[in-house]
Design a protein around this motif. Structure first.
Motif, mmCIF file in Angstrom:
data_model
loop_
_atom_site.group_PDB
_atom_site.id
_atom_site.type_symbol
_atom_site.label_atom_id
_atom_site.label_comp_id
_atom_site.label_asym_id
_atom_site.label_seq_id
_atom_site.Cartn_x
_atom_site.Cartn_y
_atom_site.Cartn_z
ATOM 1 N N TYR A 295 69.579 -2.945 -37.776
ATOM 2 C CA TYR A 295 68.494 -3.767 -37.225
ATOM 3 C C TYR A 295 69.052 -4.763 -36.212
ATOM 4 C CZ TYR A 295 64.628 -7.062 -36.851
ATOM 5 O OH TYR A 295 63.632 -7.869 -36.363
ATOM 6 N N HIS A 298 69.513 -2.980 -33.120
ATOM 7 C CA HIS A 298 68.211 -2.678 -32.530
ATOM 8 C C HIS A 298 67.667 -3.845 -31.697
ATOM 9 C CE1 HIS A 298 64.053 -1.362 -32.152
ATOM 10 N NE2 HIS A 298 63.655 -2.493 -32.725
ATOM 11 N N ILE A 299 67.902 -5.066 -32.138
ATOM 12 C CA ILE A 299 67.377 -6.222 -31.396
ATOM 13 C C ILE A 299 68.369 -6.741 -30.359
ATOM 14 C CG2 ILE A 299 65.852 -6.897 -33.279
ATOM 15 C CD1 ILE A 299 67.829 -9.119 -34.006
ATOM 16 N N TRP A 352 61.404 -12.402 -41.572
ATOM 17 C CA TRP A 352 61.943 -11.165 -41.005
ATOM 18 C C TRP A 352 60.937 -10.505 -40.060
ATOM 19 C CZ3 TRP A 352 64.017 -6.390 -44.228
ATOM 20 C CH2 TRP A 352 64.873 -5.632 -43.402
ATOM 21 N N THR A 353 59.652 -10.610 -40.347
ATOM 22 C CA THR A 353 58.648 -9.938 -39.516
ATOM 23 C C THR A 353 58.168 -10.774 -38.334
ATOM 24 O OG1 THR A 353 56.866 -10.754 -40.937
ATOM 25 C CG2 THR A 353 57.790 -8.597 -41.466
ATOM 26 N N THR A 354 58.531 -12.074 -38.295
ATOM 27 C CA THR A 354 57.980 -12.931 -37.241
ATOM 28 C C THR A 354 59.032 -13.560 -36.333
ATOM 29 O OG1 THR A 354 57.942 -14.812 -38.786
ATOM 30 C CG2 THR A 354 55.931 -13.500 -38.612
ATOM 31 N N ALA A 356 62.702 -13.230 -36.842
ATOM 32 C CA ALA A 356 64.056 -12.663 -36.898
ATOM 33 C C ALA A 356 64.270 -11.617 -35.811
ATOM 34 C CB ALA A 356 64.311 -12.070 -38.279
ATOM 35 N N TYR A 357 64.094 -12.053 -34.542
ATOM 36 C CA TYR A 357 64.300 -11.156 -33.412
ATOM 37 C C TYR A 357 65.448 -11.620 -32.521
ATOM 38 C CZ TYR A 357 59.968 -8.816 -34.666
ATOM 39 O OH TYR A 357 59.009 -8.107 -35.343
ATOM 40 N N ASN A 358 66.240 -12.561 -33.033
ATOM 41 C CA ASN A 358 67.471 -13.000 -32.366
ATOM 42 C C ASN A 358 68.479 -13.350 -33.442
ATOM 43 O OD1 ASN A 358 66.918 -15.783 -33.209
ATOM 44 N ND2 ASN A 358 65.386 -15.791 -31.587
ATOM 45 N N LEU A 362 67.620 -14.108 -37.395
ATOM 46 C CA LEU A 362 68.097 -13.141 -38.379
ATOM 47 C C LEU A 362 69.113 -13.773 -39.325
ATOM 48 C CD1 LEU A 362 67.656 -10.257 -39.213
ATOM 49 C CD2 LEU A 362 69.442 -9.540 -37.610
ATOM 50 N N GLU A 424 55.911 -0.386 -35.459
ATOM 51 C CA GLU A 424 57.109 -0.772 -34.719
ATOM 52 C C GLU A 424 58.348 -0.502 -35.546
ATOM 53 O OE1 GLU A 424 58.410 -5.164 -35.038
ATOM 54 O OE2 GLU A 424 56.225 -5.266 -34.778
ATOM 55 N N LYS A 430 60.762 -4.008 -43.594
ATOM 56 C CA LYS A 430 60.389 -5.395 -43.865
ATOM 57 C C LYS A 430 59.267 -5.470 -44.895
ATOM 58 C CE LYS A 430 61.470 -6.466 -39.019
ATOM 59 N NZ LYS A 430 60.938 -6.946 -37.718
#
Length: 459
Positions: A295, A298-299, A352-354, A356-358, A362, A424, A430
């Motif tokens: 993951y 992936h990001i 994690w779903t909102t 945690a994209y960096n 995370l 997605e 998640k």
């Protein structure tokens, strides 16, 4: 004034000055709250200090669990052991680049957990006939023998036998004996002691990469396995020496399986409810170690950042299990199981779903999940003992371990759902993680209310 705590099948009375208790379920001729006499200590099982030599037993169990729980964490990191580095080595140098080898090798990790769970009832039978130390000695040879044999593997099925079967059976024996023996030495600090033992997994996942990575780079995977076998052999010998039963039977006789594994426990509704809760806990427990590195990639994070996240999760798992054990002794095992699972679920749904994209987002999630999501292994033995009482505990622990064995396929099930999903990427993981933790909390809450109607009761 003495404090009296009621369990399902026994009443425990504690003398807080001497930390000595009576188990009235074993001896009913004591006056509740009366002190423990010297004659009692010599002639019965009802009196013992809360700890004492038990801390050496706890330390020995910690060392043994480091070799098995540590591997459970470590081998799930896709950059280490039976994934990543070692899988690539086997595919390129041992299995002639076969593409199907990667899938076959990944099943080894699942097989260890499954065999470990299924074999636990048999481990209990072996322990009842041979005693703790002889069983631990057999476990020591199986664990090290499995790793040593893996170093000479030239076919995938060699790893199935060496690690999946040999190490898996040794793993089952080690967990059964230590989980049965450590609680015998404690009452007030029972969950603290089991938290210390279970925390070894997080510490192993944090420390062992620094041993394995340089060994694998310089000596290759075969000698890495052999050196680990030697290290684990010495560590588990320490466990064998230190861990002993508090009141071993004077004679050991061969019993019928029905006398050792009490299947009538399956009629106990509270026990079955805990088995269901344990199943949900195990289903999500290891998922983050499977998919966190991928993951992270992936990001857009680097491999080093992915490894750092896994190490952070392992470190906070170590701290979380120590903490939940200490808190459970004060607030109740079921209460802490509910709270820790709810927080784990909330973290999956809302972090994690909102956010945690960096890396920072995370990292926050990894810290929270690591700290709260590993509570199951620390609370398993104390909760089984709370639900069933001390006499039925060994059989209950073995049966729980047997029934939750299929739940170790939780990450595989989540992966299958992800592959057929149109959502997605990684969203299924998640939601799966959060849902399993939430269901575990709900089921444990149901169990608590069946045992004690007071929502705020310590249990």
């Amino acid at each position: 004034m003495s404090a009296m705590i009621a369990e399902k099948s026994s009443t425990i009375v504690i003398n807080p000055k001497k930390e000595i208790y009576y188990d009235v379920d074993i001896r009913e001729d004591h006056e509740i709250g009366s002190p423990c006499t010297d004659a009692d200590k010599e002639s019965t099982e009802v009196c013992y200090s809360d700890g004492g030599y038990g801390w050496f037993v706890c330390g020995g169990a910690f060392v043994g669990m480091f070799t098995v729980y540590g591997q459970l964490v470590l081998r799930l990191n896709e950059n280490l052991l039976l994934t990543g580095i070692m899988i690539n080595y086997y595919i390129e140098n041992v299995f002639s680049g076969a593409k199907e080898a990667a899938t076959s090798l990944s099943l080894v990790a699942v097989m260890i957990s499954f065999v470990g769970g299924v074999f636990t009832p048999i481990s209990h039978m072996v322990d009842s006939m041979l005693g703790a130390r002889r069983t631990l000695l057999i476990s020591t040879f199986l664990i090290s023998g499995g790793f040593g044999a893996a170093g000479s593997a030239t076919e995938v099925w060699h790893l199935y036998l060496s690690l999946g079967v040999c190490f898996g059976i040794g793993f089952a024996m080690m967990i059964m004996v230590t989980s049965k023996t450590v609680p015998e030495w404690f009452y007030q600090r029972r969950s603290t002691a089991m938290g210390i033992v279970a925390s070894s997994g997080g510490l192993g996942g944090l420390v062992l990469p620094f041993v394995i990575t340089p060994l694998n780079s310089t000596l290759g995977v075969s000698w890495t396995f052999r050196i680990l076998a030697a290290i684990f052999f010495m560590a588990n010998l320490i466990t064998t020496v230190l861990v002993k039963e508090r009141n071993p039977p004077k004679e050991r006789t061969i019993k019928k399986p029905s006398q050792i594994i009490k299947l009538n426990l399956l009629k106990d509704i509270n026990f079955l409810i805990w088995c269901l809760a344990a199943f949900f806990c195990v289903a999500y427990m290891n998922l983050i170690f499977y998919f966190l590195p991928s993951y992270a990639t992936h990001i857009g994070l680097s491999t080093i950042q992915g490894s750092a996240l896994v190490s952070t999760t392992a470190a906070t798992t170590f701290l979380g299990r120590l903490t939940v054990g200490a808190l459970a002794d004060r607030a109740g095992n079921l209460n802490m199981c509910i709270v820790f699972n709810l927080i784990t679920s909330a973290a999956s749904y809302f972090i994690w779903t909102t956010v945690a994209y960096n890396f920072v987002g995370l990292l926050i999630y990894a810290i929270i999940h690591g700290f709260f999501g590993g509570c199951y292994l620390a609370l398993l033995a104390p909760i089984v003992r709370t639900v069933l009482g001390p006499e039925k505990f060994p059989s209950g622990f073995a049966l729980v371990s047997f029934f939750v064995a299929p739940a170790y396929a939780g990450p595989t099930i989540a992966s299958a759902l992800e592959n057929h999903s149109t959502l997605e990427p990684f969203l299924v993981y998640k939601l799966f993680n959060g849902t399993m933790a939430f269901l575990a909390a709900v089921v444990v809450l149901t169990l608590k209310l069946r045992m004690q109607r007071n929502l705020w009761a310590k249990i």
